[in-house]
Every structure is written in structure tokens, then in C-alpha cells.
Design an enzyme around this catalytic site. Structure first.
Site, mmCIF file in Angstrom:
data_model
loop_
_atom_site.group_PDB
_atom_site.id
_atom_site.type_symbol
_atom_site.label_atom_id
_atom_site.label_comp_id
_atom_site.label_asym_id
_atom_site.label_seq_id
_atom_site.Cartn_x
_atom_site.Cartn_y
_atom_site.Cartn_z
ATOM 1 N NE ARG A 175 -3.563 -2.503 0.188
ATOM 2 C CZ ARG A 175 -3.128 -3.618 -0.429
ATOM 3 N NH1 ARG A 175 -2.058 -3.604 -1.204
ATOM 4 N NH2 ARG A 175 -3.799 -4.736 -0.299
ATOM 5 C CB SER A 225 -8.475 -2.648 5.020
ATOM 6 O OG SER A 225 -8.956 -3.901 4.596
ATOM 7 C CD GLU A 295 -5.089 -0.565 3.377
ATOM 8 O OE1 GLU A 295 -4.776 -1.557 4.058
ATOM 9 O OE2 GLU A 295 -5.716 -0.630 2.309
HETATM 10 C C1 FAD Z 1 -15.565 -1.395 -0.038
HETATM 11 C C2 FAD Z 1 -14.114 -1.087 -0.251
HETATM 12 C C3 FAD Z 1 -13.234 -2.112 -0.513
HETATM 13 C C4 FAD Z 1 -11.866 -1.847 -0.717
HETATM 14 N N1 FAD Z 1 -11.029 -2.877 -0.981
HETATM 15 C C5 FAD Z 1 -9.728 -2.622 -1.210
HETATM 16 C C6 FAD Z 1 -8.831 -3.685 -1.533
HETATM 17 O O1 FAD Z 1 -9.199 -4.852 -1.618
HETATM 18 N N2 FAD Z 1 -7.526 -3.378 -1.750
HETATM 19 C C7 FAD Z 1 -7.056 -2.096 -1.671
HETATM 20 O O2 FAD Z 1 -5.853 -1.878 -1.906
HETATM 21 N N3 FAD Z 1 -7.886 -1.076 -1.359
HETATM 22 C C8 FAD Z 1 -9.197 -1.298 -1.127
HETATM 23 N N4 FAD Z 1 -10.037 -0.254 -0.823
HETATM 24 C C9 FAD Z 1 -9.478 1.099 -0.649
HETATM 25 C C10 FAD Z 1 -9.509 1.979 -1.910
HETATM 26 O O3 FAD Z 1 -10.538 1.592 -2.788
HETATM 27 C C11 FAD Z 1 -8.165 1.959 -2.655
HETATM 28 O O4 FAD Z 1 -7.106 2.405 -1.823
HETATM 29 C C12 FAD Z 1 -8.214 2.824 -3.912
HETATM 30 O O5 FAD Z 1 -7.097 2.531 -4.708
HETATM 31 C C13 FAD Z 1 -8.235 4.333 -3.642
HETATM 32 O O6 FAD Z 1 -8.515 5.008 -4.872
HETATM 33 P P1 FAD Z 1 -9.300 6.406 -4.875
HETATM 34 O O7 FAD Z 1 -9.387 6.884 -6.252
HETATM 35 O O8 FAD Z 1 -10.577 6.276 -4.133
HETATM 36 O O9 FAD Z 1 -8.284 7.288 -4.057
HETATM 37 P P2 FAD Z 1 -8.641 8.455 -3.018
HETATM 38 O O10 FAD Z 1 -9.195 7.855 -1.768
HETATM 39 O O11 FAD Z 1 -9.408 9.513 -3.682
HETATM 40 O O12 FAD Z 1 -7.172 8.967 -2.706
HETATM 41 C C14 FAD Z 1 -6.219 8.137 -2.082
HETATM 42 C C15 FAD Z 1 -4.838 8.798 -2.251
HETATM 43 O O13 FAD Z 1 -4.513 8.767 -3.632
HETATM 44 C C16 FAD Z 1 -4.233 10.081 -4.072
HETATM 45 N N5 FAD Z 1 -4.688 10.181 -5.448
HETATM 46 C C17 FAD Z 1 -5.921 9.987 -5.955
HETATM 47 N N6 FAD Z 1 -5.913 10.140 -7.296
HETATM 48 C C18 FAD Z 1 -4.646 10.446 -7.624
HETATM 49 C C19 FAD Z 1 -3.977 10.734 -8.843
HETATM 50 N N7 FAD Z 1 -4.616 10.765 -10.021
HETATM 51 N N8 FAD Z 1 -2.652 10.979 -8.812
HETATM 52 C C20 FAD Z 1 -1.962 10.974 -7.646
HETATM 53 N N9 FAD Z 1 -2.533 10.722 -6.475
HETATM 54 C C21 FAD Z 1 -3.860 10.461 -6.454
HETATM 55 C C22 FAD Z 1 -4.989 11.013 -3.148
HETATM 56 O O14 FAD Z 1 -4.395 12.302 -3.103
HETATM 57 C C23 FAD Z 1 -4.827 10.273 -1.835
HETATM 58 O O15 FAD Z 1 -3.596 10.595 -1.248
HETATM 59 C C24 FAD Z 1 -11.387 -0.514 -0.636
HETATM 60 C C25 FAD Z 1 -12.300 0.534 -0.378
HETATM 61 C C26 FAD Z 1 -13.648 0.248 -0.194
HETATM 62 C C27 FAD Z 1 -14.595 1.388 0.057
#
Ligand code: FAD
Length: 302
Positions: A175, A225, A295
Site C-alpha cells: 500500500r 480496510s 491504511e
Molecule cells: C468497499 C471497499 C473495498 C476496498 N477494498 C480494497 C482492496 O481490496 N484493496 C485495496 O488496496 N484497497 C481497497 N479499498 C481502498 C480503496 O478503494 C483503494 O485504496 C483505492 O485505490 C483508492 O482510490 P481512490 O481513487 O478512491 O483514491 P482516493 O481515496 O481519492 O485517494 C487516495 C490517495 O490517492 C491520491 N490520489 C488519488 N488520485 C490520484 C492521482 N490521479 N494521482 C496521484 N494521487 C492520487 C490522493 O491524493 C490520496 O492521497 C477498498 C475501499 C472500499 C470502500
């Protein structure tokens, strides 16, 4: 200075913007106070120009994708929030290479590559973020993660410089990516996949999805998580064994389905979630001597 930024952003016609915009609707936890300014640049070039403008004006900023790994504080974000959103939600195939815009849903990418008969992203079927967020987090599941399929990414650094980073530049770990250390926005990511059997890929996708539906509170407002797994163990196992499933503070509750998820039962504040997280950490430390590390990213003014 913020007003000057808005004026310049509008003059340059970079895209939509909103002032004092509540961030709760931009997160899967449905929690969080307002951003001073939220911008939605219309495309790649507009994101680059926005970052350059922010750099020139020395204003604080943060990127947000789907907000599925974020806890935004109740006071919200000072400065500018860049919502990558739908502007960059394209995908382009070049044999077994797939170029995906950073705003594309990671789940959608998993489905689309399955339809293309490309294997490697089956694990992503239930990760509800954007491609950019997945690269930032090195999102993973079912024994795989972004680092296994990553080829390169086009990134605008906070100075406004455009770079293409390859796997060796990304410092991928559990992560983690280099983007936690340097600031920049992923504009596009390229993944190297393998040709495979479309039906097998889809079957694996469906099996992963079915497993998630059984084990995770997917209908509830949550952020996946909450804590990283400690070495050789699972946070969910520890929290469950400590009897904390269903434990509640305000509107925040430890999921009764998955002990490492905290759900917003309706009116939870960021403060409720933070207090609950601290109570969990204290309980696990007292009982097992293990320090649980978040996380989810806690952002915003405290
Ligand atoms: C039901 C559920 C299940 C999940 N299961 C998993 C799983 O199995 N495995 C897992 O790893 N995660 C899981 N997650 C967590 C999450 O979905 C991941 O971490 C996902 O990759 C975050 O993406 P996001 O676009 O929502 O990022 P955000 O939450 O919007 O941002 C997260 C970080 O990324 C940065 N960011 C966003 N977009 C960009 C960009 N274009 N360039 C640079 N930085 C950027 C943001 O500034 C921030 O620091 C889960 C979440 C939920 C709600």
C-alpha cells in the site's frame, strides 16, 4: 491568493470549480467538511496547467479520486482539492498494454480488460477507486497488486514538470508508492497484461466479487480496510478476537461483517471515526502488544 487563483483558473478556462464545497459526497465514507476550493479540470492539459498555477501561487492542494481510502476531517481541506473525476476516464488498448486515464474506475478497468481477453486485473474487480488512486496506494487484493502489472505512468509533479515513471521509479511496497514521498498527480497509467481466456478471466472476476459480497459491507458507507495488516497477521482477526465487532462511537461502527471496516451508520463525523480508530488501536495494543497502523489516509484541517 485563493481568489486570485480562481480568477486565473477561470480566465484560462481550465474547467469547473466550486467554492466552499463539502467533501463528504466525494468520499465513500460520506464524511468530511468543505474544501476551500474544489476544481475539476476538463482534461490532462488542464490538470497540468492547474498544478503549475498552484505552484506559481504557492497554494496548498491535494488530489482526490473516488475518495475511497480517505477520511476527510470535519473542518475540511484548506487550499485547493483537485478532483480528477471523469475528465480522464478513458482506456486504450495496444496489444497486451492498456493505457488508462487516472480518473477511470479501477473496477471498470477490470471489467473492460476482461472483455478484451487480458488477464492481470481480475483482483481489481472490487476495489472501488480510480486508476490514479490505485497507483498511489499500490492497491491490491487476492495476492496481487498494482506493482505486478504496472508498466509506467505519466505524472505531473508539483513543480509542473511532466515525467514518465517506470516500475523502478515507483518504490512500490505494501500500500505504498513513491507518490507518498513526492507530490504529483498521475494522469495516465499503463499496465502490462497477459492474453488469456475471456471466460476464465470473467469467472475469476465474478468469484472475487462474490467473495467480497459475502465478507464485506459493500452496501454501507465505508473506506475498505482501516488498518494495514501487521506483519504475519490480519488486523481484522485481531479486532474480531478482541470482541470489537459492532462496537460503536457516535455514528461510526466496527462492521459486524468485516472487523477491519468501519461503517458510517448515517450521521458519523470524522471525529467519531477517529475516536473509534484510537479505541481500537489502544485495545489491540493493550491485549496483543501490536500497533495497528492506519491504511486509510486522514486528511484535512484538525
Ligand atoms: C468497499 C471497499 C473495498 C476496498 N477494498 C480494497 C482492496 O481490496 N484493496 C485495496 O488496496 N484497497 C481497497 N479499498 C481502498 C480503496 O478503494 C483503494 O485504496 C483505492 O485505490 C483508492 O482510490 P481512490 O481513487 O478512491 O483514491 P482516493 O481515496 O481519492 O485517494 C487516495 C490517495 O490517492 C491520491 N490520489 C488519488 N488520485 C490520484 C492521482 N490521479 N494521482 C496521484 N494521487 C492520487 C490522493 O491524493 C490520496 O492521497 C477498498 C475501499 C472500499 C470502500
Amino acid at each position: 491568493m485563493l481568489q486570485q487563483f480562481i480568477t486565473r483558473y477561470s480566465e484560462l478556462n481550465l474547467g469547473k470549480y466550486k467554492v466552499n464545497e463539502p467533501l463528504a459526497p466525494y468520499t465513500t465514507w460520506k464524511i468530511g467538511g468543505p474544501a476551500d476550493v474544489l476544481v475539476e479540470p476538463a482534461g490532462k492539459e488542464q490538470i497540468v496547467q492547474t498544478v503549475r498555477l498552484l505552484h506559481d501561487m504557492q497554494l496548498p492542494w491535494m488530489a482526490i479520486g473516488r475518495g475511497s481510502n480517505m477520511l476527510v476531517s470535519d473542518k475540511g481541506m484548506r487550499g485547493v482539492v483537485i478532483h480528477t473525476g471523469h475528465a480522464l476516464d478513458y482506456v486504450r488498448q495496444e496489444d497486451n498494454l492498456v493505457h488508462a486515464g487516472a480518473g477511470l474506475s479501477f473496477i471498470k478497468l477490470s471489467v473492460l480488460t476482461g472483455n478484451m481477453g487480458l488477464s492481470g486485473l481480475e483482483y481489481a474487480g472490487g476495489i472501488p477507486g480510480t486508476v490514479g488512486g490505485a497507483v498511489y496506494m499500490n492497491a491490491g487484493a487476492h495476492g496481487s497488486d498494482v506493482s505486478r502489472i504496472f508498466e509506467s505512468a505519466e505524472i505531473v509533479l508539483e513543480t509542473g514538470e511532466l515525467v514518465r515513471y517506470r516500475t523502478e521509479d515507483m518504490k512500490f511496497a505494501y500500500r505504498h508508492s513513491v507518490l507518498h514521498e513526492i507530490r504529483g498527480i498521475v494522469l495516465e497509467a499503463t499496465f502490462r497484461l497477459e492474453h488469456g481466456d475471456r471466460h476464465e478471466i470473467k469467472a475469476l472476476n465474478a468469484a472475487n466479487k462474490e467473495r467480497r459480497l459475502r465478507t464485506q459491507p459493500l452496501q454501507a458507507a465505508c473506506a475498505g480496510s482501516v488498518f494495514r495488516n501487521p506483519p504475519g497477521d490480519f488486523s481484522a482477526r485481531l479486532v474480531e478476537e478482541a470482541g470489537l465487532k459492532g462496537f460503536r462511537i457516535g455514528g461510526a461502527e466496527v462492521s459486524t461483517l468485516h472487523a477491519n471496516f468501519i461503517v458510517n451508520t448515517g450521521q458519523a463525523t470524522a471525529s467519531d471515526v477517529l475516536t473509534l480508530m484510537e479505541r481500537i488501536q489502544q485495545t489491540i495494543k493493550d491485549r496483543y502488544g501490536v500497533e495497528l497502523v492506519p491504511e486509510v489516509l486522514v486528511v484535512g484541517e484538525r
